[in-house]
Design a protein around this motif. Structure first.
Motif, mmCIF file in Angstrom:
data_model
loop_
_atom_site.group_PDB
_atom_site.id
_atom_site.type_symbol
_atom_site.label_atom_id
_atom_site.label_comp_id
_atom_site.label_asym_id
_atom_site.label_seq_id
_atom_site.Cartn_x
_atom_site.Cartn_y
_atom_site.Cartn_z
ATOM 1 N N LYS A 29 38.713 127.236 108.909
ATOM 2 C CA LYS A 29 39.117 128.365 108.076
ATOM 3 C C LYS A 29 40.184 127.959 107.069
ATOM 4 C CE LYS A 29 39.651 133.294 108.220
ATOM 5 N NZ LYS A 29 39.562 134.502 109.048
ATOM 6 N N SER A 30 41.070 127.051 107.456
ATOM 7 C CA SER A 30 42.097 126.593 106.515
ATOM 8 C C SER A 30 41.469 125.793 105.379
ATOM 9 C CB SER A 30 43.161 125.761 107.237
ATOM 10 O OG SER A 30 42.610 124.573 107.768
ATOM 11 N N LEU A 31 40.389 125.050 105.686
ATOM 12 C CA LEU A 31 39.669 124.324 104.639
ATOM 13 C C LEU A 31 38.992 125.305 103.679
ATOM 14 C CD1 LEU A 31 38.654 121.695 103.382
ATOM 15 C CD2 LEU A 31 36.732 121.734 105.002
ATOM 16 N N LEU A 32 38.425 126.377 104.225
ATOM 17 C CA LEU A 32 37.810 127.404 103.391
ATOM 18 C C LEU A 32 38.858 128.038 102.477
ATOM 19 C CD1 LEU A 32 35.430 129.233 102.601
ATOM 20 C CD2 LEU A 32 36.037 130.724 104.524
ATOM 21 N N THR A 33 40.048 128.289 103.025
ATOM 22 C CA THR A 33 41.144 128.844 102.222
ATOM 23 C C THR A 33 41.500 127.892 101.084
ATOM 24 O OG1 THR A 33 42.047 130.013 104.138
ATOM 25 C CG2 THR A 33 43.543 129.647 102.295
ATOM 26 N N ALA A 34 41.577 126.585 101.402
ATOM 27 C CA ALA A 34 41.882 125.582 100.371
ATOM 28 C C ALA A 34 40.814 125.579 99.284
ATOM 29 C CB ALA A 34 41.994 124.198 101.004
ATOM 30 N N LEU A 35 39.538 125.712 99.669
ATOM 31 C CA LEU A 35 38.441 125.725 98.688
ATOM 32 C C LEU A 35 38.525 126.952 97.778
ATOM 33 C CD1 LEU A 35 35.441 124.535 100.917
ATOM 34 C CD2 LEU A 35 36.641 123.218 99.143
ATOM 35 N N ILE A 36 38.918 128.087 98.357
ATOM 36 C CA ILE A 36 39.072 129.311 97.557
ATOM 37 C C ILE A 36 40.221 129.145 96.568
ATOM 38 C CG2 ILE A 36 39.709 131.764 97.671
ATOM 39 C CD1 ILE A 36 38.226 131.810 100.420
ATOM 40 N N ILE A 37 41.334 128.567 97.034
ATOM 41 C CA ILE A 37 42.477 128.297 96.151
ATOM 42 C C ILE A 37 42.059 127.351 95.029
ATOM 43 C CG2 ILE A 37 44.625 126.955 96.045
ATOM 44 C CD1 ILE A 37 45.288 129.692 96.881
ATOM 45 N N ILE A 38 41.283 126.314 95.381
ATOM 46 C CA ILE A 38 40.809 125.349 94.376
ATOM 47 C C ILE A 38 39.999 126.050 93.301
ATOM 48 C CG2 ILE A 38 39.214 123.409 94.003
ATOM 49 C CD1 ILE A 38 40.135 122.433 96.852
ATOM 50 N N PHE A 39 39.107 126.952 93.712
ATOM 51 C CA PHE A 39 38.273 127.675 92.746
ATOM 52 C C PHE A 39 39.139 128.432 91.740
ATOM 53 C CE2 PHE A 39 36.359 131.728 91.473
ATOM 54 C CZ PHE A 39 35.262 131.265 90.754
ATOM 55 N N PHE A 40 40.099 129.210 92.242
ATOM 56 C CA PHE A 40 40.942 129.991 91.336
ATOM 57 C C PHE A 40 41.878 129.101 90.529
ATOM 58 C CE2 PHE A 40 40.068 133.530 94.439
ATOM 59 C CZ PHE A 40 39.310 134.286 93.561
ATOM 60 N N ASP A 41 42.349 128.010 91.145
ATOM 61 C CA ASP A 41 43.237 127.084 90.436
ATOM 62 C C ASP A 41 42.509 126.404 89.288
ATOM 63 O OD1 ASP A 41 45.887 125.630 90.428
ATOM 64 O OD2 ASP A 41 44.531 123.919 90.629
ATOM 65 N N VAL A 42 41.270 125.986 89.535
ATOM 66 C CA VAL A 42 40.482 125.306 88.487
ATOM 67 C C VAL A 42 40.132 126.284 87.366
ATOM 68 C CG1 VAL A 42 38.285 124.173 87.982
ATOM 69 C CG2 VAL A 42 39.587 123.506 90.008
ATOM 70 N N THR A 43 39.761 127.522 87.729
ATOM 71 C CA THR A 43 39.441 128.499 86.674
ATOM 72 C C THR A 43 40.680 128.817 85.843
ATOM 73 O OG1 THR A 43 39.752 130.321 88.260
ATOM 74 C CG2 THR A 43 37.499 129.562 87.902
ATOM 75 N N LEU A 44 41.854 128.864 86.490
ATOM 76 C CA LEU A 44 43.087 129.091 85.735
ATOM 77 C C LEU A 44 43.388 127.910 84.822
ATOM 78 C CD1 LEU A 44 45.573 130.804 85.112
ATOM 79 C CD2 LEU A 44 46.745 129.682 87.004
ATOM 80 N N ALA A 45 43.173 126.689 85.331
ATOM 81 C CA ALA A 45 43.393 125.489 84.501
ATOM 82 C C ALA A 45 42.493 125.512 83.270
ATOM 83 C CB ALA A 45 43.145 124.227 85.331
ATOM 84 N N PHE A 46 41.232 125.902 83.461
ATOM 85 C CA PHE A 46 40.299 126.032 82.333
ATOM 86 C C PHE A 46 40.842 127.048 81.328
ATOM 87 C CE2 PHE A 46 37.476 123.511 84.662
ATOM 88 C CZ PHE A 46 36.308 123.281 83.966
ATOM 89 N N ALA A 47 41.280 128.205 81.843
ATOM 90 C CA ALA A 47 41.785 129.270 80.972
ATOM 91 C C ALA A 47 43.032 128.814 80.216
ATOM 92 C CB ALA A 47 42.090 130.518 81.798
ATOM 93 N N CYS A 48 43.929 128.111 80.916
ATOM 94 C CA CYS A 48 45.143 127.598 80.271
ATOM 95 C C CYS A 48 44.792 126.578 79.190
ATOM 96 C CB CYS A 48 46.064 126.956 81.310
ATOM 97 S SG CYS A 48 46.859 128.126 82.422
ATOM 98 N N PHE A 49 43.841 125.720 79.513
ATOM 99 C CA PHE A 49 43.429 124.665 78.580
ATOM 100 C C PHE A 49 42.892 125.271 77.288
ATOM 101 C CE2 PHE A 49 40.371 121.327 77.146
ATOM 102 C CZ PHE A 49 41.277 120.293 76.976
ATOM 103 N N PHE A 50 42.195 126.406 77.427
ATOM 104 C CA PHE A 50 41.589 127.022 76.249
ATOM 105 C C PHE A 50 42.377 128.212 75.713
ATOM 106 C CE2 PHE A 50 37.999 124.779 78.246
ATOM 107 C CZ PHE A 50 37.620 123.988 77.174
#
Length: 204
Positions: A36-57
């Protein structure tokens, strides 16, 4: 390859400083099963990457342009973050694990979304860091660079979750409680800072 390595190093610099996302992953690794902690990390990664994309653009530029949007995100984000911190402080030593393991997937996703996307300071800082770097890159390198940023995020949070999960058995209930209290206090302080920024922006 050069642009990819630049994205990778920029991604590590973007994620490594202790912040809400790191605290969220650490707390999940300490109080949930490894799966479950790995699943939590994957969810954080998804939102972190989408935010990085948004910041980049350039989403930071949009936030700076529309003050009302900053105000809404600051107010809602600060209150939810403070509430999350209070919940951590209220959890008892003997139910740290059980209470966290009962978190539904919806609650995990919504909490991770708030932690990543309802922090205007992170959005603006990320935009300055990634957006400013974008100006120095040729157009054709954008996908390569941002792929490096995304992979850095995945590697960072998965490693963080794995390492904390691996060694959590060495902590007794008292140590877990202390760590929980520290995380709770820091999260409340983050929320308080966001709330202060809200009033500062509102009255300024």
């Amino acid at each position: 390859m050069n642009f990819f390595l630049q994205g990778l190093t920029m991604g590590i610099a973007y994620d490594a400083p202790i912040g809400l996302a790191n605290l969220f992953v650490i707390n999940a690794a300490l109080t949930q099963s490894r799966k479950k902690s790995l699943l939590t990390a994957l969810i954080i990664i998804f939102f972190d990457v989408t935010l990085a994309f948004a910041c980049f653009f350039g989403i930071g530029a949009i936030m700076k342009k529309f003050e009302w949007l900053q105000l809404i995100i600051l107010l809602v984000g600060s209150l939810i973050v403070i509430f999350m911190g209070i919940n951590l402080l209220r959890s008892q030593t003997n139910d740290i694990s059980s209470s966290q393991n009962e978190m539904t997937i919806f609650k995990t996703i919504s909490s991770a979304f708030v932690v990543i996307w309802f922090n205007p300071q992170a959005i603006i800082d990320g935009s300055m860091m990634l957006g400013a770097f974008q100006v120095t890159l040729p157009n054709y390198s954008y996908p390569i660079f941002i792929a490096g940023v995304g992979i850095a995020s995945a590697v960072w949070f998965i490693l963080l979750s794995f390492i904390v999960s691996k060694f959590k058995d060495k902590f007794n209930a008292k140590v877990l409680r202390i760590i929980n209290l520290i995380c709770g206090v820091i999260i409340i302080l983050y929320g308080g800072k966001l709330l202060f920024n809200f009033f500062d922006l509102l009255l300024g």
